[in-house]
Write an enzyme that holds these catalytic residues in place. Structure first.
Site, short mmCIF file in Angstrom:
data_model
loop_
_atom_site.label_atom_id
_atom_site.label_comp_id
_atom_site.label_asym_id
_atom_site.label_seq_id
_atom_site.Cartn_x
_atom_site.Cartn_y
_atom_site.Cartn_z
N ARG A 174 -16.05 -13.03 0.16
CA ARG A 174 -15.44 -12.31 1.28
C ARG A 174 -15.68 -10.81 1.11
NH1 ARG A 174 -10.39 -9.62 2.01
NH2 ARG A 174 -9.78 -9.60 4.21
N ASP A 228 0.85 -1.19 0.00
CA ASP A 228 0.00 0.00 0.00
C ASP A 228 0.89 1.25 0.00
OD1 ASP A 228 -2.02 -1.81 0.09
OD2 ASP A 228 -2.85 -1.15 1.99
N HIS A 264 1.33 -7.89 0.55
CA HIS A 264 0.18 -8.70 0.99
C HIS A 264 -0.70 -9.02 -0.20
CE1 HIS A 264 -0.76 -4.40 1.47
NE2 HIS A 264 -2.02 -4.70 1.24
#
Ligand SMILES: O=C(O)CCC(=O)C(=O)O
Ligand SMILES: [Fe+2]
Length: 316
Positions: free
Chosen positions: A251, A188, A242
Site C-alpha cells: 500500500r 496526529d 487511527h
C-alpha cells in the site's frame, strides 16, 4: 459497522464556487465530523485527481528501488531539518511494517539530497502547493466551526516551517489475520493531516471502541483533525486514534501534515474554558517539545505501550 460509523464524505465544491448555502452545509458537515469521527473524506477539494495519481505512482516507483539506493536519500551535510528527513526504515524491533520518505517544503531547500529522488520532483512541489492551499481552507472552516473570531487560527498558525510530507510504502500483509500491523494506533499531533492513498486500503479510524475503515475513494483526500485542534477546543473536536493494517498488496500513501510552528504555545482557548465555565482539560505546552518527545517514541520505543508519549501527557 453501523452506517453512521462510516467516515463522512464532505463535498468542498461550494468553497470553490462561492455557493453560500452549500458553504453553510459543508461547514456543518465538517463540524459534525470533528465531533463524531475526527476524520472525513473530502471530495471536489480542488486538488486535481491526476496529480494525486501521479504522486502515488512516483512514490511506488521510488520504493521499488534497491535498498542501497534508497538509504542514500537523505539531506546533504549541513542541512539541519526541524525533524529527521529523507528515507527511513522502521527499526527491526518495531511493529510498524512500513518504509517512508520525509520531505519538507521544497522552497525551504531542506530536500536537497545526496541522491536525486522523489524529493526533488516537480510533482512533490505541486502537491505541496495544493495541499498547503487545502490546509489554509480547512483551517478557515475549522475556525468557523469552532466559532472563533474571524482569522483567529490563520493568525495563530501562520508559519509553515514545520509542515511535512511523508510518503509511505506498507509491506505485504502475512497470510491470515494475525500480526498484520502496518502502522500502530496513534493520533496526529498537528492542526490537520491530509492522506492520499492508493486503492489497497488498510487505514482504520477508532470510533466508539471499534475500527472503521477509511475506504479509498478515487480522487478523495482523507482529512484528519490533529491534537492541536483537540487541545484548543478543550476536547470538543476529536483527534482520532487511527492505524494502518497490512493487506495482501503493497500500500502506498502520502500524509501531508499542516502542522503548527514549534515555537508556539498550545493550550485550551478561553472560548472553550473560562467563557463557558469549563475547566481546561490540558496544560499549556510548547509544540516543539511535544514533537520532540514524539520523535523519541520512534527512536527509543518504550517497552510498554502505555509509556508511548501522547497528548494525554498534558491532560489535567
Ligand atoms: O498511511 C496512512 O494512511 C496513514 C499514515 C498516518 O497515519 C500518519 O502518517 O500519521
Ligand atoms: Fe497518523
Amino acid at each position: 459497522m453501523a452506517s453512521s460509523d462510516a467516515l463522512p464524505v464532505v463535498d468542498l465544491a461550494p468553497f470553490l464556487t462561492g455557493d453560500e448555502g452549500g458553504i453553510a452545509r459543508a461547514t456543518e458537515a465538517v463540524r459534525e465530523a470533528c465531533r463524531t469521527h475526527g476524520f472525513f473524506r473530502a471530495v471536489n477539494h480542488g486538488v486535481p485527481a491526476e496529480l494525486l495519481v501521479r504522486a502515488l505512482e512516483l512514490s511506488a516507483a521510488f520504493f521499488t528501488l534497491p535498498d542501497e539506493e534508497k538509504v542514500n536519500v537523505r539531506p546533504a551535510a549541513g542541512y539541519n531539518t526541524p525533524l529527521p528527513a529523507g528515507y527511513g526504515q522502521q527499526p527491526a524491533h518495531s511493529t510498524d511494517k512500513n518504509e517512508y520518505l520525509v520531505a519538507f517544503d521544497p522552497k525551504l531547500g531542506f530536500n536537497v539530497c545526496t541522491r536525486l529522488s522523489l524529493l526533488d520532483s516537480e510533482t512533490v512541489e505541486e502537491c505541496w502547493g495544493k495541499l498547503t492551499e487545502q490546509g489554509w481552507l480547512i483551517q478557515e472552516i475549522l475556525n468557523e466551526c469552532m466559532g472563533l473570531p474571524p482569522g483567529f487560527l490563520r493568525d495563530y498558525n501562520d508559519d509553515r516551517a514545520f509542515d511535512l510530507m511523508i510518503a509511505r510504502r506498507y509491506f505485504l500483509g502475512p497470510e491470515g489475520e494475525e500480526e498484520n500491523n502496518g502502522f500502530g494506533a496513534h493520533e496526529d499531533a498537528g492542526c490537520v493531516t491530509f492522506i492520499l492513498q492508493d486503492s489497497v486500503g488498510g487505514l482504520e479510524v477508532l470510533k466508539d471502541g471499534h475500527w472503521v475503515p477509511a475506504e479509498p475513494i478515487d480522487g478523495s483526500i482523507v482529512v484528519n483533525i490533529g491534537d492541536f485542534i483537540q487541545v484548543l477546543s478543550n476536547g470538543k473536536s476529536k483527534s482520532a486514534t487511527h492505524r494502518v493494517v497490512r493487506k495482501p498488496a503493497h500500500r502506498h500513501s502520502f500524509a501531508f501534515f499542516f502542522n503548527i510552528h514549534g515555537d508556539r504555545w498550545v493550550e485550551p482557548l478561553p472560548e472553550f474554558t473560562a467563557k463557558i465555565g469549563e475547566a481546561p482539560r490540558y496544560r499549556r505546552f510548547l509544540y516543539k517539545e511535544y514533537q520532540q518527545l514524539r520523535v523519541r517514541n520512534k527512536s527509543h520505543p518504550p517497552a510498554r505501550p502505555e509509556d508511548v508519549f501522547r497528548i494525554t501527557h498534558y491532560a489535567i
